[in-house]
Design an enzyme around this catalytic site. Structure first.
Site, PDB file in Angstrom:
ATOM      1  CB  CYS A 187      18.902  31.901  40.323  1.00  0.00           C
ATOM      2  SG  CYS A 187      20.364  31.284  39.535  1.00  0.00           S
TER       3      CYS A 187
ATOM      4  CB  ILE B 224      31.246  27.443  38.592  1.00  0.00           C
ATOM      5  CG1 ILE B 224      32.529  27.220  37.785  1.00  0.00           C
ATOM      6  CG2 ILE B 224      31.013  28.934  38.867  1.00  0.00           C
ATOM      7  CD1 ILE B 224      33.780  27.793  38.365  1.00  0.00           C
TER       8      ILE B 224
ATOM      9  NE  ARG C  41      17.453  35.897  32.235  1.00  0.00           N
ATOM     10  CZ  ARG C  41      18.202  35.456  33.220  1.00  0.00           C
ATOM     11  NH1 ARG C  41      17.918  34.326  33.820  1.00  0.00           N
ATOM     12  NH2 ARG C  41      19.244  36.146  33.639  1.00  0.00           N
TER      13      ARG C  41
ATOM     14  NE  ARG D 134      24.372  32.930  39.850  1.00  0.00           N
ATOM     15  CZ  ARG D 134      24.077  33.368  38.630  1.00  0.00           C
ATOM     16  NH1 ARG D 134      22.952  32.993  38.059  1.00  0.00           N
ATOM     17  NH2 ARG D 134      24.890  34.168  37.996  1.00  0.00           N
TER      18      ARG D 134
ATOM     19  NE  ARG E 256      22.420  35.716  40.682  1.00  0.00           N
ATOM     20  CZ  ARG E 256      22.090  35.513  41.955  1.00  0.00           C
ATOM     21  NH1 ARG E 256      20.925  35.046  42.266  1.00  0.00           N
ATOM     22  NH2 ARG E 256      22.944  35.765  42.910  1.00  0.00           N
TER      23      ARG E 256
ATOM     24  CE  LYS F 288      23.425  36.108  29.622  1.00  0.00           C
ATOM     25  NZ  LYS F 288      23.648  36.187  31.076  1.00  0.00           N
ATOM     26  CG  ASN F 289      27.285  36.897  30.945  1.00  0.00           C
ATOM     27  OD1 ASN F 289      26.137  37.327  31.075  1.00  0.00           O
ATOM     28  ND2 ASN F 289      27.604  35.625  31.173  1.00  0.00           N
TER      29      ASN F 289
ATOM     30  CG  ASP G  69      27.909  30.669  31.596  1.00  0.00           C
ATOM     31  OD1 ASP G  69      27.346  30.207  32.602  1.00  0.00           O
ATOM     32  OD2 ASP G  69      28.259  31.863  31.497  1.00  0.00           O
TER      33      ASP G  69
END
Ligand code: EPU
Length: 417
Positions: A116, A326, A396, A121, A92, A22-23, A304
């Site tokens: 969020c 983070i 998502r 963020r 976002r 995804k990223n 993550d």
């Protein structure tokens, strides 16, 4: 709204194919805005965030064709410069259009994403960087309004290494005049993959994967045909699931080199890990050892993967200290795990996890993407039934997660509510 229902207690066994990342896919699809003509992307995961991105690109005037995991985008007709609130609030990463819109149209109007579930963020570093390239930036009515007569290369120092900030600035710099140097750039594998794609489009980027990235501006880019890299977080999630259920799972089509930190920690918990080319086999142990974890930018342990690893530690043999450095609010899964019996105490950015013999099934609520994944993992080992609500968070970022787990032997199904 769907829910996921899991009857826990079955060890996972078999092979699972890891989907595209995804990223990595999000900035790569958005980079189609930098050029005219048809770009072809393969191995694109079927996710809500990808649909949101394609919706945004269509809205800006791009043409899009989709055939299974292949997406073709032509942004020759780019005619709008606005990412509206309704799209940005859903995802976002939409702020990634700032860089390419400025580069191509010299103007962009993008809704500020706001906070969020996992933290405030801000995007101040994206904006500071764009200003260093000559953009004038104003914040009006909840929107960033950016414009520039021309973008000019410059030195940019990021106070914090930011993944999407680095990607945004790379896109703004590729078509700028002269050379841009990004210092304290993010070093994630997604940045390396992104630089590779931009370079195939004709950009001149060096140093991706290190903290100093140099971008020599070019006058135009050409379309590309590229394959999206495997999702290291999906892979890590399945590795933890294998260890957690004391199973035996082989991940295929993954990139072991991107998962060193996760593999290192998992081995310390007692899991046996064997790597062969693009496959990783994880065999769980009966006695899970407690291991401390601190999230850090790549190549450190990924934020993550923090929630998923915490589930493993919640049934380990001792005490584990998990520090989240983070994001300031990324322990929201803890209260749901506590409802399943987990013994976890939070103090500031640290969670103290005391392993217990078993979790017990409960109805739980997902709050963000990785928190949702952790609740599904908890359900896989909990006694009796677990219901994970609000699974749109899961959709998502995980492609058919429940189907993949079911094929590995889990008693898991999606129920329409
Ligand atoms: N930050 C600032 N100012 C900025 C930008 C970032 O203070 O202008 C701070 C953030 O608040 C955070 C830290 O810098 O404390 C790092 O955030 P970063 O900008 O790197 O995060 P991101 O680019 O918004 C990406 C991933 C996230 C992942 C983080 C960290 C994408 C689309 N998202 O977010 O993925 O957690 O990097 O690795 O690439 C997820 O997939 O579930 C997810 C949240």
């Amino acid at each position: 709204m769907d829910k996921i229902v899991i009857d826990g207690g079955r060890p996972l066994k078999g092979r699972v194919r890891i989907s595209g990342a995804k990223n990595a896919a999000l900035p790569i699809l958005i980079s189609a805005l930098l050029t005219e003509g048809w770009n072809t992307y393969t191995n694109v995961p079927n996710l809500k965030d990808i649909q949101s991105t394609l919706h945004l690109l269509t809205n800006l005037g791009a043409r899009i064709e989709i055939d299974k995991d292949t997406v073709r985008i032509d942004a020759g007709g780019l005619c709008k410069h606005e990412a509206p609130y309704d799209l940005v609030r859903k995802m976002r990463a939409s702020v990634l259009v700032l860089g390419p819109l400025l580069a191509r149209l010299k103007k962009a109007r993008v809704s500020l994403p706001g906070g969020c579930a996992i933290g405030a963020r801000p995007i101040n570093l994206h904006l500071k960087g764009l200003a260093r390239l000559g953009a004038s930036i104003e914040l009006k009515h909840g929107y960033v309004e950016a414009s520039a007569e021309s973008l000019k290369g410059n030195e940019i120092y990021f106070d914090i290494a930011t993944v999407t900030g680095t990607e945004n600035l790379m896109m703004a710099a590729v078509l700028a005049e002269g050379t841009t140097v990004l210092r304290n750039a993010a070093r994630e594998p997604e940045i390396v993959a992104f630089a590779d794609v931009l370079n195939q489009m004709g950009a001149k980027i060096e140093g991706a994967g290190t903290s100093i990235i140099t971008v020599q501006g070019v006058s135009a880019l050409k379309p590309v045909s590229v394959k999206i890299i495997p999702d290291r977080i999906e892979a890590g999630t399945f590795m933890v699931a294998a260890a957690l259920t004391k199973g035996d799972v082989t991940l295929t089509d993954c990139e072991p080199g991107d998962l060193e930190a996760v593999m290192h920690k998992l081995k310390l918990t007692g899991a046996a890990i064997k790597v062969e080319d693009k496959c990783i086999r994880v065999v769980g142990t009966d006695q899970i050892a407690s291991v401390d974890v601190k999230t850090l930018p790549y190549p450190g342990f990924p934020t993550d993967m923090q929630a998923q690893f915490m589930v493993l530690m919640s049934v380990a043999g001792g005490l584990s200290i998990i520090s989240e450095t983070i994001f300031e609010n990324r322990f929201i899964h803890v209260s749901e795990l506590q409802r399943m019996g987990a013994d976890i105490t939070i103090s500031g950015d640290t969670a103290l996890v005391k392993g217990i013999p078993h979790l017990s099934g409960a109805p739980v609520m997902a709050t963000d993407l990785r928190a949702s994944a952790s609740l599904v993992l908890a359900g896989l080992i909990a006694r009796n039934t677990t219901e994970v609500h609000r699974v749109y968070h899961l959709d998502r970022g995980y492609e058919a997660l429940e189907n993949k787990f079911a094929r590995l032997g889990a008693a898991i199904k999606r129920v329409k509510v």
